[in-house]
Design a protein around this motif. Sequence first.
Motif, PDB file in Angstrom:
ATOM      1  N   TYR A  64       0.835  -1.197   0.000  1.00 59.01           N
ATOM      2  CA  TYR A  64       0.000   0.000   0.000  1.00 59.01           C
ATOM      3  C   TYR A  64       0.876   1.256   0.000  1.00 59.01           C
ATOM      4  CZ  TYR A  64      -3.076   3.597   1.926  1.00 59.01           C
ATOM      5  OH  TYR A  64      -3.760   4.763   2.152  1.00 59.01           O
ATOM      6  N   GLN A  65       1.893   1.277   0.862  1.00 60.11           N
ATOM      7  CA  GLN A  65       2.798   2.425   0.919  1.00 60.11           C
ATOM      8  C   GLN A  65       3.562   2.585  -0.392  1.00 60.11           C
ATOM      9  OE1 GLN A  65       4.652   1.077   4.666  1.00 60.11           O
ATOM     10  NE2 GLN A  65       4.195   3.097   5.486  1.00 60.11           N
ATOM     11  N   GLN A  66       4.011   1.484  -0.952  1.00 61.46           N
ATOM     12  CA  GLN A  66       4.760   1.527  -2.208  1.00 61.46           C
ATOM     13  C   GLN A  66       3.873   2.020  -3.352  1.00 61.46           C
ATOM     14  OE1 GLN A  66       6.329  -2.257  -3.425  1.00 61.46           O
ATOM     15  NE2 GLN A  66       7.564  -1.370  -5.053  1.00 61.46           N
ATOM     16  N   LEU A  67       2.650   1.532  -3.415  1.00 65.59           N
ATOM     17  CA  LEU A  67       1.725   1.951  -4.466  1.00 65.59           C
ATOM     18  C   LEU A  67       1.435   3.448  -4.372  1.00 65.59           C
ATOM     19  CD1 LEU A  67      -0.071   0.907  -6.809  1.00 65.59           C
ATOM     20  CD2 LEU A  67      -1.889   0.616  -5.129  1.00 65.59           C
ATOM     21  N   ASN A  68       1.199   3.921  -3.165  1.00 70.88           N
ATOM     22  CA  ASN A  68       0.975   5.361  -2.988  1.00 70.88           C
ATOM     23  C   ASN A  68       2.186   6.164  -3.421  1.00 70.88           C
ATOM     24  OD1 ASN A  68      -1.695   5.789  -1.958  1.00 70.88           O
ATOM     25  ND2 ASN A  68      -1.068   4.713  -0.122  1.00 70.88           N
ATOM     26  N   GLN A  69       3.375   5.707  -3.059  1.00 73.49           N
ATOM     27  CA  GLN A  69       4.603   6.405  -3.440  1.00 73.49           C
ATOM     28  C   GLN A  69       4.775   6.408  -4.956  1.00 73.49           C
ATOM     29  OE1 GLN A  69       8.140   4.721  -1.710  1.00 73.49           O
ATOM     30  NE2 GLN A  69       9.406   6.450  -2.321  1.00 73.49           N
ATOM     31  N   ASN A  70       4.504   5.275  -5.600  1.00 78.60           N
ATOM     32  CA  ASN A  70       4.642   5.180  -7.059  1.00 78.60           C
ATOM     33  C   ASN A  70       3.760   6.178  -7.796  1.00 78.60           C
ATOM     34  OD1 ASN A  70       6.441   3.093  -6.653  1.00 78.60           O
ATOM     35  ND2 ASN A  70       5.021   1.475  -7.277  1.00 78.60           N
ATOM     36  N   TYR A  71       2.576   6.467  -7.226  1.00 74.01           N
ATOM     37  CA  TYR A  71       1.641   7.379  -7.873  1.00 74.01           C
ATOM     38  C   TYR A  71       1.701   8.793  -7.311  1.00 74.01           C
ATOM     39  CZ  TYR A  71      -0.310   3.549 -10.521  1.00 74.01           C
ATOM     40  OH  TYR A  71      -0.470   2.517 -11.388  1.00 74.01           O
ATOM     41  N   GLY A  72       2.683   9.065  -6.473  1.00 75.35           N
ATOM     42  CA  GLY A  72       2.877  10.410  -5.964  1.00 75.35           C
ATOM     43  C   GLY A  72       1.949  10.812  -4.831  1.00 75.35           C
ATOM     44  N   GLN A 124      -5.071  -3.490  -8.083  1.00 77.12           N
ATOM     45  CA  GLN A 124      -3.763  -2.869  -8.249  1.00 77.12           C
ATOM     46  C   GLN A 124      -2.743  -3.359  -7.241  1.00 77.12           C
ATOM     47  OE1 GLN A 124      -4.084   1.378  -8.559  1.00 77.12           O
ATOM     48  NE2 GLN A 124      -6.131   1.211  -9.423  1.00 77.12           N
TER      49      GLN A 124
END
Length: 125
Positions: A64-72, A124
Amino acid sequence: MPLQPLNFATEVNQFDNACIYFILDKALPLILYIGQSKNCSKRLRTLNYSSSGAHHRKKQIELYQQLNQNYGFSSSIYIARWDLPILLEEKYRLELEKSLILKWYPLFNQQNQESILWSNYLVQI
């Protein structure tokens, strides 16, 4: 309930009693997971384990943290703890946990992972 950062459980702490705990993203705000334990300190420490014995939702939280980071998007993961009387029987803790899950539909609770509310997001992850 006071919020504490995800890694607070590695510190020496005083709450070995039963609890309902909430893992949430303070940036949105969004409740990600609701759980219960007869020993809060021991259970929450597993959120910081790297492999064997790690909390069963640790991987989802990291993704979840990685996905948020990937999308800014920013994320700010915290834990809130609701201490319960140590003598509260497990069946009552489970009933309370279930009622809170049904009220707030946290993303990572198994009961909600097939719901229409989260189905598009979970594809996702």
